[in-house]
Each structure stands twice: as C-alpha cells, then as structure tokens.
Scaffold this motif. Structure first.
Motif, PDB file in Angstrom:
ATOM      1  N   ALA A 145       0.818  -1.219   0.000  1.00  0.00           N
ATOM      2  CA  ALA A 145       0.000   0.000   0.000  1.00  0.00           C
ATOM      3  C   ALA A 145       0.848   1.263   0.000  1.00  0.00           C
ATOM      4  O   ALA A 145       0.632   2.180  -0.812  1.00  0.00           O
ATOM      5  CB  ALA A 145      -0.955  -0.010   1.187  1.00  0.00           C
ATOM      6  N   ASP A 146       1.826   1.350   0.921  1.00  0.00           N
ATOM      7  CA  ASP A 146       2.640   2.566   1.005  1.00  0.00           C
ATOM      8  C   ASP A 146       3.424   2.800  -0.284  1.00  0.00           C
ATOM      9  O   ASP A 146       3.543   3.940  -0.757  1.00  0.00           O
ATOM     10  CB  ASP A 146       3.604   2.473   2.195  1.00  0.00           C
ATOM     11  N   SER A 169       1.099   4.017  -3.051  1.00  0.00           N
ATOM     12  CA  SER A 169       0.762   5.438  -2.851  1.00  0.00           C
ATOM     13  C   SER A 169       1.924   6.327  -3.246  1.00  0.00           C
ATOM     14  O   SER A 169       1.738   7.369  -3.899  1.00  0.00           O
ATOM     15  CB  SER A 169       0.393   5.674  -1.384  1.00  0.00           C
ATOM     16  N   ALA A 189     -10.159  -3.714  -2.337  1.00  0.00           N
ATOM     17  CA  ALA A 189     -10.025  -2.821  -1.181  1.00  0.00           C
ATOM     18  C   ALA A 189      -8.718  -2.028  -1.243  1.00  0.00           C
ATOM     19  O   ALA A 189      -8.686  -0.834  -0.913  1.00  0.00           O
ATOM     20  CB  ALA A 189     -10.090  -3.646   0.107  1.00  0.00           C
ATOM     21  N   LEU A 190      -7.655  -2.682  -1.676  1.00  0.00           N
ATOM     22  CA  LEU A 190      -6.367  -2.009  -1.791  1.00  0.00           C
ATOM     23  C   LEU A 190      -6.417  -0.897  -2.835  1.00  0.00           C
ATOM     24  O   LEU A 190      -5.909   0.212  -2.607  1.00  0.00           O
ATOM     25  CB  LEU A 190      -5.294  -3.039  -2.153  1.00  0.00           C
ATOM     26  N   GLU A 244      -9.059   0.753  -3.819  1.00  0.00           N
ATOM     27  CA  GLU A 244      -9.892   1.836  -3.283  1.00  0.00           C
ATOM     28  C   GLU A 244      -9.095   2.700  -2.312  1.00  0.00           C
ATOM     29  O   GLU A 244      -9.221   3.932  -2.308  1.00  0.00           O
ATOM     30  CB  GLU A 244     -11.120   1.248  -2.599  1.00  0.00           C
ATOM     31  N   LYS A 245      -8.255   2.061  -1.510  1.00  0.00           N
ATOM     32  CA  LYS A 245      -7.482   2.785  -0.496  1.00  0.00           C
ATOM     33  C   LYS A 245      -6.430   3.697  -1.133  1.00  0.00           C
ATOM     34  O   LYS A 245      -6.353   4.887  -0.816  1.00  0.00           O
ATOM     35  CB  LYS A 245      -6.801   1.780   0.443  1.00  0.00           C
ATOM     36  N   VAL A 246      -5.621   3.144  -2.042  1.00  0.00           N
ATOM     37  CA  VAL A 246      -4.492   3.926  -2.554  1.00  0.00           C
ATOM     38  C   VAL A 246      -4.928   4.976  -3.579  1.00  0.00           C
ATOM     39  O   VAL A 246      -4.205   5.950  -3.805  1.00  0.00           O
ATOM     40  CB  VAL A 246      -3.403   3.007  -3.156  1.00  0.00           C
ATOM     41  N   GLN A 306      -7.880   6.649  -3.390  1.00  0.00           N
ATOM     42  CA  GLN A 306      -8.870   7.553  -2.802  1.00  0.00           C
ATOM     43  C   GLN A 306      -8.499   9.040  -2.924  1.00  0.00           C
ATOM     44  O   GLN A 306      -9.350   9.872  -3.268  1.00  0.00           O
ATOM     45  CB  GLN A 306      -9.104   7.167  -1.337  1.00  0.00           C
TER      46      GLN A 306
END
Length: 607
Positions: A128-129, A132, A165-166, A168-170, A172
């Motif tokens: 994730a990090d 991003s 989900a991943l 959607e998170k990164v 957003q």
C-alpha cells in the motif's frame, strides 16, 4: 545466501586487474555502458560478475549492492535484485529493492520492483505505502496511466477482493481530481473484473466512460471485458463516436469482433482505420482477409492490392480479368531449405505479409472464377514454408474445373517435412472434396486421417460434418460427443450438435441447452446466434427468433443465415423483407444449398 564479500575483495581486485583484457566483453555489457562508473566502481562491478560466474552468489550480491549504493546507478540496483531473484532469495531481493527505493526515492522502477517482489512473496497488503508513493512521484501527465494499470501487479493474487479494497485505499486521494477520476474508476473496475464480479466491473467502466468519454483507458478496459460482458461493447462504440480517430481502439475492437466471427462488423472498423491511416499497410491485409470470409472477392482484391502497394512502396497491378480457362498445374514447389537467415525480424514479417497477400489474392480470384489470375498470384509465392498452402490452392483450382483426380494427385505428390504436413495434406484433400460436394470421398479421407491421428479434435469434427452430409446422423452425434469429451470448450461441436437437433425439429430442449453452452464459450458468434434463432423458431418463438437472426445476419451476412432469417420472416408474414434478405443472400452465393432448399421448399418464385 552466504555473504563472504570482505574476505576476498582485495585478492579479487588484483585478479580482476590482471585478467581485465580477457573479460573485455564485460565492458560492452549494457549495465556498464549505461552507467557512469569510475575506475574503482568499474572494478567492483567486475568483481561481482566474476564472483557470480564462479558460483559465489552471496558475495556477488554483497559486492553489487555496495556498488549500487555508492554509485546510485539504477542499472546496478537492477542487477543486484536480479542476482537475488535468480538465486531464489526473495527476502534479499526485497531488501535490495527497498534499499534502491530509499537511495533513489524518485525512481519509478525501484517502486515497481518493491511492489512486484512483495506480491511474489504473497504479501500484497504490504504494497500500500509503495503504491501510494508510486502514484505521488509519477509526473502528473502520466499519473492516469499508472493508476489504471496498478491492478495488473496483482493478477496472480489469490484474494481478489482484497485487491479491490487495496485499489480503493491507494486511489482515494485522486478519486475526485479531474485528471485522474476516470482512471481511478478504471482501476477499481479492473480489480472487480479480476475478482469475477462483472456487474461491478461494468458499473465502474460506465462511470469512467461518463467522466471522460474520450478516455482510451476506459475503452481499453471495456474491450478487455469483451466478448464475455456484452454490454461493455456499448462503451467502445460510444467512445469511437466521441473520438473517431482512436485507431488503436478500433484495431483491438476489430480483432475481438473477428475472433467472434463478426466479420462484417470488424470490416467496418478496419475500413475506418484505412481511411484515417492510408499509408499504414497492416490493416489492409486484415481487411482483405475479412472480405474473403464475407465472399466479397472484389473488395478483398482491392484491399490486398493496396496492402502490397503500401508494404512494398510501389504500385501493384492486378492481373487483367481473363476468360475462364483450365489452369495448368505447375510443378509443386520442392523441399528447398535455402531460407534467408540474414533477414531481420521486421523484414521477415513483411515478407510473410506479402506472401499471405498473394495467397489470399489467389483465393479471391478463384472465388470470381478467374483461375488464370489465381495461378499468376500463386506463381509469385516462392517461400518453401508455404509450399503446401500453394499446393492446396492449386488443387482447389483444379477441382473447381472438374479435374478431381489431378487435384488429389497434386496433394499426394506434395513433400512431407513432418507429421504436421501429413495431417495438413489430409485436411487439404478433404477440403477439396468437400468443395465439390464429394461427401463420401471426403468422409473416407477423414476416416483414414482419424486412424492415423487418433483423438485429433479437428479431424473428428470435420468427419462429423461429412457424416451429417451423408445423413449418418448417429455417427455424426457420436463423433461430436467425442470432440466435446476431448475438448470441453469446443463451441463448434456444441453448436453443430444443437443445430442438427433443431434442424430435425427433435429434442429441442436439449438442442437449446447445447447451443446455449456454445454461446457461453463464444458469446455473440453469428453462426451460433443463428442456431439459437433457429431453435427458437422451431420452438414457436418467432419474435425472439427474428431478433436473434437479424442480429446474426447483421454481424455476418452469410447466405445460410440469410436463408434462415428470410424463412422466419416469410412465415411471419413479413414477405417483402424476406425477399430482400434472400436477394442479398443469393447475390453472395446463388449455389448455397441451404438457400436453394429453402426457396424450393417454400415455393418462392421471383425474388
């Protein structure tokens, strides 16, 4: 991975200096050419390579990692990671990639390597990090492309919903930005598509298209869902209306349509491409092949001649239309293996295209009954690898003129380089016999072929078609069921069996189930859609039958589909339209058996 780097460095440095000349090839390596190394770093990299060649993988890794950190050269970091990966040391590869990212925080490649290695180590949540950060450091103009392509990192991840989900998170922070919101919806939609939720995938594709109808990314995602998610086609069509010059999208769309045997629809797309890019050769070749499938031989000839002109950058003159005369068979091409080994891949591909164009031009001339021109085109082909295709075409020319024995002899005399050639010769002979309606002889050839090549689904399928022509329906069904047993996704077998039952007006529920299975495997395929229309007609559902048959005929205006559509329209009282369809079908192939039988059975007089 052992790490013994410090203990041998001095000795290896001396050895490297002493043997530098004998390893001059290293200096030509892309790694060293691209890198701006001083003498010490050059020696260090050279030592690392020597250690690797001697099997000291751990030492090589440590030497290379140290050199990469000192030089901050991306090529050396890549080499370090590759050394670890080749040794199967995933954690060390990850450590090197993370060091690379720390030392060079603006490196897009470093980020990609970290993500790919984490996924390979089955740690997708830990990306994730890095994802991003990758989006953040990407230049703004390139950011939509990075976002849209992120789900591809996770194509082999087992938990596909976690990928949604991943994503959607990164993404957003970019979901409402004008330049990236369409890309975000494509990324999330693609993740849903990978998770096999086509409904949500289509929903996000529609959002992306609405936000930016000119976005090629949204159109490409819609194409990726075809043919299985049929409503996605609407997005592609609308995109092409908004951006008519999107020729890359048109060509991908044409390939998908062609794979579904929607040749007429594919031709429309490629006609547009050739108008926009008249000096690009490739589309003309594909367009010529589509016109041949549609029995539009004049248009095929025009497209193929244009292909040759563009590909060879010189005018090409088609042979003058000649009186129909018996073709004189020329000597079959020999087994000459003197291929041009010096030709570049691009040159070889161009030569293959030209050869293919000549073969198709011969086929187009044959369709028009111009056997002399067909032979002229065939005489241009001097590629030994295509010799059997030339023989098959010459045999077809002979058979069309009633010289069946000569045609078969020509195929028999053709040399065989391999078992594949032996199989191809049997198929060619059977095809020649089919073309002149020698069903029994073709069946005998195929029966012999099936003994020589048992469980070959193509040969079994072809023999089933001959069994049907000979009214050996039990044998046909047995052969088709064997094809399905060997190859459960053979949609032609399901369709042929279902259509045969519908044609005989028997076991209609089973016929429909078989055809439905074929459509699940090959959605939108016109002949299968035609079969479904026919079974609906036999079941008394005329309105649905007409809808399906119209769609099939629009996608592929084949005389047999036209015969079926005309019959249902005729029975339904729409006789003017029925006659129009039959006239079109007869203009394409007045000898078509299904069309002639239909008109005779319904006692249709003048069209």
């Amino acid at each position: 991975m052992p790490a013994r780097f410090p203990t041998r460095l001095r000795a290896l440095a001396l050895a490297a200096c002493a043997t530098l000349a004998s390893h001059a090839a290293f200096a030509q390596d892309d790694l060293l050419v691209r890198s701006r190394l001083d003498r010490q770093l050059f020696l260090q990299v050279l030592i690392g390579e020597i250690e690797l060649r001697e099997g000291e993988v751990g030492t090589a890794y440590e030497v290379m990692l140290e050199a990469a950190k000192r030089s901050k050269e991306e090529q050396i970091f890549k080499r370090t990671v590759d050394i670890a990966l080749q040794a199967g040391a995933g954690e060390q590869a990850l450590a090197a990639a993370k060091t690379w990212r720390e030392e060079m925080p603006q490196s897009l490649d470093a980020h990609r390597y970290v993500i790919q290695i984490l996924v390979a180590l089955n740690r997708p949540a830990d990306t994730a990090d890095t994802l991003s950060s990758l989006i953040k450091i990407t230049p703004e103009a390139e950011r939509p492309s990075i976002i849209m392509n992120m789900p591809r990192f996770f194509s082999r991840v087992a938990d596909r919903k976690a990928t949604v989900a991943l994503m959607e998170k990164v993404t957003q922070p970019y979901a409402e930005q004008a330049s990236t919101k369409a890309a975000v919806n494509v990324a999330i939609g693609h993740a849903w598509f990978m998770a096999e939720d086509t409904g949500k995938a289509l929903e996000y594709a529609r959002r992306a298209h609405e936000q930016d109808p000119a976005s090629e990314g949204a159109a490409l995602f819609a194409l990726e869902m075809l043919p299985g998610v049929a409503p996605a086609e609407e997005l592609v069509v609308d995109h092409l209306k908004v951006k008519p010059t999107s020729d890359g999208i048109r060509q991908v769309y044409a390939r998908i349509l062609s794979a579904s045997q929607r040749f007429a629809d594919a031709a429309v797309q490629l006609e547009q491409v050739t108008q926009h890019q008249p000096q690009v050769a490739g589309p003309y070749l594909t367009l010529g092949a589509l016109y041949l499938e549609l029995k539009q031989s004049k248009q095929a000839t025009d497209a193929l001649v244009k292909y040759l002109e563009v590909a060879q950058a010189a005018p090409v003159k088609a042979p003058a239309k000649a009186e129909t005369k018996p073709a004189t068979p020329t000597k079959p091409q020999g087994d000459d293996d003197d291929d041009d080994d010096d030709a570049s891949p691009a040159s070889a591909a161009a030569d293959q295209g030209v050869t293919q164009a000549w073969l198709m031009l011969a086929q187009a001339a044959e369709q028009q009954g111009d056997f002399k021109s067909a032979e002229i085109w065939l005489a241009k082909v001097d590629n030994p690898q295509r010799a059997l295709e030339v023989v098959a075409r010459r045999a077809s020319l002979l058979a069309r003129q009633g010289k069946i024995k000569e045609a078969r002899d020509l195929i028999h005399r053709s040399p065989e380089r391999s078992q594949d050639d032996a199989r191809a010769k049997l198929l060619a002979e059977a095809q020649v016999l089919r073309d002149v309606k020698r069903w029994s002889d073709a069946n005998s050839v195929l029966a012999s072929a099936n003994k020589k090549f048992p469980n070959d689904v193509d040969l079994l399928y072809e023999q089933s078609m001959m069994a049907e022509k000979l009214n050996k329906l039990d044998e046909m069904e047995k052969l088709l069921r064997k094809v399905i047993e060997i190859k459960p996704d053979h949609h032609h077998a399901y369709n042929a069996l279902g259509y045969s039952l519908a044609e005989r007006n028997t076991r209609l529920p089973e016929a429909k189930a078989l055809i439905q299975k074929a459509l699940e495997i090959a959605p939108g395929e016109p002949f299968i859609t035609d079969s479904m229309g026919w079974v609906e007609y036999r079941s008394g559902n005329r309105a649905e039958a007409i809808r399906l048959l119209r769609g099939a005929y629009r996608s592929r205006p084949d005389p047999e589909i036209g015969a079926h559509l005309g019959e249902v329209l005729w029975i339904n009282g729409e006789r003017d339209e029925a006659k129009r369809v039959w006239r079109e079908a007869r203009a394409k192939d007045s000898a078509n058996d299904v069309l002639r039988e239909t008109l005779a059975r319904l006692r249709v007089g003048d069209l």
